[in-house]
Design a protein around this motif. Structure first.
Motif, PDB file in Angstrom:
ATOM      1  N   TYR A   1      18.196  20.887  -6.430  1.00  0.00           N
ATOM      2  CA  TYR A   1      19.816  20.646  -6.767  1.00  0.00           C
ATOM      3  C   TYR A   1      20.397  21.983  -6.187  1.00  0.00           C
ATOM      4  O   TYR A   1      21.666  21.594  -5.500  1.00  0.00           O
ATOM      5  CB  TYR A   1      19.918  20.432  -8.183  1.00  0.00           C
ATOM      6  N   TRP A   2      20.055  23.018  -6.245  1.00  0.00           N
ATOM      7  CA  TRP A   2      20.559  24.254  -5.697  1.00  0.00           C
ATOM      8  C   TRP A   2      20.788  24.348  -4.299  1.00  0.00           C
ATOM      9  O   TRP A   2      21.579  24.753  -3.801  1.00  0.00           O
ATOM     10  CB  TRP A   2      19.773  25.414  -6.271  1.00  0.00           C
ATOM     11  N   HIS A   3      19.705  23.879  -3.661  1.00  0.00           N
ATOM     12  CA  HIS A   3      19.698  23.958  -2.169  1.00  0.00           C
ATOM     13  C   HIS A   3      20.767  22.973  -1.690  1.00  0.00           C
ATOM     14  O   HIS A   3      21.174  23.101  -0.695  1.00  0.00           O
ATOM     15  CB  HIS A   3      18.180  23.519  -1.562  1.00  0.00           C
ATOM     16  N   PHE A   4      20.781  21.973  -2.498  1.00  0.00           N
ATOM     17  CA  PHE A   4      21.559  20.889  -2.184  1.00  0.00           C
ATOM     18  C   PHE A   4      23.245  21.348  -2.177  1.00  0.00           C
ATOM     19  O   PHE A   4      24.002  20.897  -1.319  1.00  0.00           O
ATOM     20  CB  PHE A   4      21.708  19.449  -3.014  1.00  0.00           C
ATOM     21  N   VAL A   5      23.519  22.230  -3.305  1.00  0.00           N
ATOM     22  CA  VAL A   5      24.644  22.722  -3.330  1.00  0.00           C
ATOM     23  C   VAL A   5      25.100  23.753  -1.902  1.00  0.00           C
ATOM     24  O   VAL A   5      26.170  23.543  -1.529  1.00  0.00           O
ATOM     25  CB  VAL A   5      24.858  23.522  -4.786  1.00  0.00           C
ATOM     26  N   ASP A   6      24.178  24.353  -1.835  1.00  0.00           N
ATOM     27  CA  ASP A   6      24.268  25.270  -0.498  1.00  0.00           C
ATOM     28  C   ASP A   6      24.508  24.290   0.776  1.00  0.00           C
ATOM     29  O   ASP A   6      25.109  24.535   1.499  1.00  0.00           O
ATOM     30  CB  ASP A   6      22.929  26.007  -0.229  1.00  0.00           C
ATOM     31  N   LEU A   7      23.696  23.141   0.796  1.00  0.00           N
ATOM     32  CA  LEU A   7      23.828  22.340   2.054  1.00  0.00           C
ATOM     33  C   LEU A   7      25.315  21.638   2.047  1.00  0.00           C
ATOM     34  O   LEU A   7      25.668  21.659   3.226  1.00  0.00           O
ATOM     35  CB  LEU A   7      22.811  21.275   1.996  1.00  0.00           C
ATOM     36  N   VAL A   8      25.813  21.544   1.010  1.00  0.00           N
ATOM     37  CA  VAL A   8      27.190  20.784   0.840  1.00  0.00           C
ATOM     38  C   VAL A   8      28.099  22.083   1.476  1.00  0.00           C
ATOM     39  O   VAL A   8      29.048  21.836   2.024  1.00  0.00           O
ATOM     40  CB  VAL A   8      27.560  20.335  -0.413  1.00  0.00           C
ATOM     41  N   TRP A   9      27.973  23.232   0.977  1.00  0.00           N
ATOM     42  CA  TRP A   9      28.835  24.499   1.343  1.00  0.00           C
ATOM     43  C   TRP A   9      28.742  24.665   2.748  1.00  0.00           C
ATOM     44  O   TRP A   9      29.750  24.698   3.300  1.00  0.00           O
ATOM     45  CB  TRP A   9      28.266  25.674   0.470  1.00  0.00           C
ATOM     46  N   VAL A  10      27.613  24.422   3.392  1.00  0.00           N
ATOM     47  CA  VAL A  10      27.247  24.531   5.062  1.00  0.00           C
ATOM     48  C   VAL A  10      28.491  23.421   5.602  1.00  0.00           C
ATOM     49  O   VAL A  10      29.369  24.212   6.428  1.00  0.00           O
ATOM     50  CB  VAL A  10      26.232  24.043   5.468  1.00  0.00           C
ATOM     51  N   PHE A  11      28.686  22.409   5.075  1.00  0.00           N
ATOM     52  CA  PHE A  11      29.732  21.272   5.583  1.00  0.00           C
ATOM     53  C   PHE A  11      30.932  21.762   5.244  1.00  0.00           C
ATOM     54  O   PHE A  11      31.935  21.585   6.085  1.00  0.00           O
ATOM     55  CB  PHE A  11      29.092  19.976   5.348  1.00  0.00           C
ATOM     56  N   VAL A  12      31.314  22.083   4.088  1.00  0.00           N
ATOM     57  CA  VAL A  12      32.596  22.341   3.417  1.00  0.00           C
ATOM     58  C   VAL A  12      33.085  23.575   4.375  1.00  0.00           C
ATOM     59  O   VAL A  12      34.262  23.634   4.670  1.00  0.00           O
ATOM     60  CB  VAL A  12      32.594  22.871   2.047  1.00  0.00           C
ATOM     61  N   PHE A  13      32.140  24.675   4.584  1.00  0.00           N
ATOM     62  CA  PHE A  13      32.742  25.981   5.579  1.00  0.00           C
ATOM     63  C   PHE A  13      33.060  25.485   6.901  1.00  0.00           C
ATOM     64  O   PHE A  13      34.294  25.739   7.462  1.00  0.00           O
ATOM     65  CB  PHE A  13      31.410  26.681   5.450  1.00  0.00           C
ATOM     66  N   THR A  14      32.193  24.536   7.341  1.00  0.00           N
ATOM     67  CA  THR A  14      32.564  23.956   8.754  1.00  0.00           C
ATOM     68  C   THR A  14      33.937  23.190   8.722  1.00  0.00           C
ATOM     69  O   THR A  14      34.967  23.424   9.547  1.00  0.00           O
ATOM     70  CB  THR A  14      31.647  23.061   9.426  1.00  0.00           C
ATOM     71  N   CYS A  15      33.984  22.259   7.631  1.00  0.00           N
ATOM     72  CA  CYS A  15      35.133  21.359   7.787  1.00  0.00           C
ATOM     73  C   CYS A  15      36.475  22.094   7.337  1.00  0.00           C
ATOM     74  O   CYS A  15      37.505  21.738   8.053  1.00  0.00           O
ATOM     75  CB  CYS A  15      34.979  20.331   6.818  1.00  0.00           C
ATOM     76  N   PHE A  16      36.650  23.218   6.691  1.00  0.00           N
ATOM     77  CA  PHE A  16      37.931  23.639   6.187  1.00  0.00           C
ATOM     78  C   PHE A  16      38.079  25.005   6.873  1.00  0.00           C
ATOM     79  O   PHE A  16      39.292  25.358   6.996  1.00  0.00           O
ATOM     80  CB  PHE A  16      37.730  23.923   4.714  1.00  0.00           C
TER      81      PHE A  16
ATOM     82  N   ALA B   1      21.857  22.455   8.386  1.00  0.00           N
ATOM     83  CA  ALA B   1      21.533  21.609   7.348  1.00  0.00           C
ATOM     84  C   ALA B   1      20.184  20.921   7.557  1.00  0.00           C
ATOM     85  O   ALA B   1      19.406  20.742   6.741  1.00  0.00           O
ATOM     86  CB  ALA B   1      22.558  20.255   7.698  1.00  0.00           C
ATOM     87  N   PHE B   2      19.691  20.723   8.758  1.00  0.00           N
ATOM     88  CA  PHE B   2      18.363  20.548   9.152  1.00  0.00           C
ATOM     89  C   PHE B   2      17.266  21.641   8.458  1.00  0.00           C
ATOM     90  O   PHE B   2      16.456  21.021   7.907  1.00  0.00           O
ATOM     91  CB  PHE B   2      18.039  20.344  10.458  1.00  0.00           C
ATOM     92  N   PHE B   3      17.750  22.827   8.752  1.00  0.00           N
ATOM     93  CA  PHE B   3      16.635  23.834   8.139  1.00  0.00           C
ATOM     94  C   PHE B   3      16.825  23.836   6.522  1.00  0.00           C
ATOM     95  O   PHE B   3      15.609  24.123   6.033  1.00  0.00           O
ATOM     96  CB  PHE B   3      16.901  25.260   8.836  1.00  0.00           C
ATOM     97  N   ILE B   4      17.878  23.721   5.974  1.00  0.00           N
ATOM     98  CA  ILE B   4      18.037  23.854   4.739  1.00  0.00           C
ATOM     99  C   ILE B   4      17.245  22.517   4.079  1.00  0.00           C
ATOM    100  O   ILE B   4      16.341  22.929   2.954  1.00  0.00           O
ATOM    101  CB  ILE B   4      19.369  23.771   4.120  1.00  0.00           C
ATOM    102  N   VAL B   5      17.350  21.487   4.359  1.00  0.00           N
ATOM    103  CA  VAL B   5      16.556  20.119   4.018  1.00  0.00           C
ATOM    104  C   VAL B   5      15.125  20.264   4.133  1.00  0.00           C
ATOM    105  O   VAL B   5      14.373  20.021   3.358  1.00  0.00           O
ATOM    106  CB  VAL B   5      17.324  18.970   4.428  1.00  0.00           C
ATOM    107  N   ALA B   6      14.880  20.594   5.461  1.00  0.00           N
ATOM    108  CA  ALA B   6      13.439  20.764   5.951  1.00  0.00           C
ATOM    109  C   ALA B   6      12.545  21.828   5.401  1.00  0.00           C
ATOM    110  O   ALA B   6      11.449  21.385   4.648  1.00  0.00           O
ATOM    111  CB  ALA B   6      13.458  20.865   7.480  1.00  0.00           C
TER     112      ALA B   6
END
Lengths: 224, 134
Positions: free
Chosen positions: A206-221, B66-71
């Motif tokens: 769950y925690w890594h997923f939150v980090d993953l979402v932030w990567v996209f939020v960071f890029t998009c905004f 994203a790939f590295f975080i998930v993988a």
């Protein structure tokens, strides 16, 4: 826990999980997949509205401040710090999971504590950013920033910004709460008794997923 | 370590290898983020690279991260194929999702541009049957 993976194994003939993970972990993956669609829908609707607009505020003008630096023009610096904090807390989480595999309780406690510290630091940064923007006149339904071409901007920009970073912040908050609960259980010895630290892996996902979402939020905004 | 503790030594070896992989992933994520921010500043100062190219680079680097975080962090790379596929195949819907909605937004923008007050527009001919009706 995991059964040995052999090339000829018949995964679907019963007797063991065809995914080679426990039920709890598999369900966490499915939950995260549904959450990914929620965030995806939010970000795509943001993208659609942005594509629909003839002009849009410049993120380098909106997000230009840094705590204690007054009116200094520092685009991207603060959000880079936030990104760094979140990546770092993801690393400490993965180290906690690793320590759990080694059944090293002391190390689990240490890395979980650091993860919680990172999560709280990130939330504090976000609280500062929101407060700062609020004092500049930005909120849901209010947008003091003009478009990059000088025209008056609609409130789409602030609405999406506060909704999506807010929804992400809510995820970080619940992640911190889950991490605290898990840390309390580690301290109590619950997982030592149970014989494994798999719960750390589940909240870790769950925690890594939150980090993953932030990567996209960071890029998009902040970047696009 | 003495040779009598082979089992322990083996465990330590594994320990080092996976911690190494964790830190390697961390450095990759950090470096990519620094490159992104660096490119953004380069664009702010000099206007190079052009915005459209820059956005393309940002999106590619984001997917790379994203790939590295998930993988690695979420360990998906080391799970069996059944699990990887059950997670990734549904997410492939995003490809259609993104293309369709962004194209829709873009066509809305073009319509609004053409119909906004003062925009040069082509005179719309009244349909012929309208006259016949009167």
């Amino acid at each position: 826990m995991d059964t040995a993976v052999t090339a000829k194994k018949k995964w679907w003939s019963g007797g063991y999980s065809p995914f080679n993970v426990s039920y709890g972990k598999l369900m966490m993956w499915y939950f995260l997949m549904s959450d990914a669609f929620t965030f995806g829908a939010l970000l795509i609707s943001y993208g659609t509205i942005r594509f629909m607009s003839t002009s849009w505020p410049d993120p380098n003008e909106v997000f230009r401040s840094f705590p204690g630096m007054g009116e200094a023009h520092m685009p991207l610096v603060f959000v880079s710090l936030m990104t760094f904090i979140l990546i770092m807390s993801s690393v400490t989480m993965v180290l906690a999971v690793h320590a759990g595999h080694m059944r090293d309780r002391k190390a689990v406690v240490k890395w979980m504590a650091w993860t919680i510290v990172g999560g709280i630091a990130f939330l504090s940064c976000q609280a500062w950013e929101w407060t700062h923007l609020f004092h500049e006149g930005a909120w849901w339904g209010r947008n003091p920033f003009s478009n990059i071409n000088g025209t008056v901007a609609s409130t789409n920009f602030t609405n999406f910004f506060f909704t999506i970073t807010g929804f992400h912040g809510l995820h970080v908050t619940s992640g911190v709460v889950l991490n605290i609960v898990i840390l309390a259980n580690v301290l109590k010895g619950t997982y030592e008794e149970r014989g494994h630290y798999e719960m750390i892996e589940k909240v870790g996902l769950y925690w890594h997923f939150v980090d993953l979402v932030w990567v996209f939020v960071f890029t998009c905004f902040y970047l696009l | 370590m003495e040779h009598t503790h082979t089992a322990e030594g083996h465990e330590h070896g594994q320990h080092d290898a996976s911690t190494k992989a964790i830190w390697k992933t961390f450095w990759i994520l950090l470096c990519v983020t620094i490159v992104e921010v660096g490119l953004a500043f380069l664009h702010l100062e000099t206007g190079v690279p052009p915005k459209l190219l820059l956005n393309g680079i940002f999106i590619i680097l984001t997917i790379f991260k994203a790939f590295f975080i998930v993988a690695e962090f979420m360990h998906l790379r080391h799970e069996i194929k059944n699990l990887i596929m059950t997670i990734l195949i549904p997410l492939a819907l995003f490809v259609w999702f993104i293309i369709a909605f962004l194209a829709d937004g873009d066509s809305w923008k073009n319509m609004r541009k053409d119909l906004s007050p003062g925009a040069a527009r082509q005179e719309v001919k009244a349909p012929a049957h309208e006259e016949a009706h009167h």
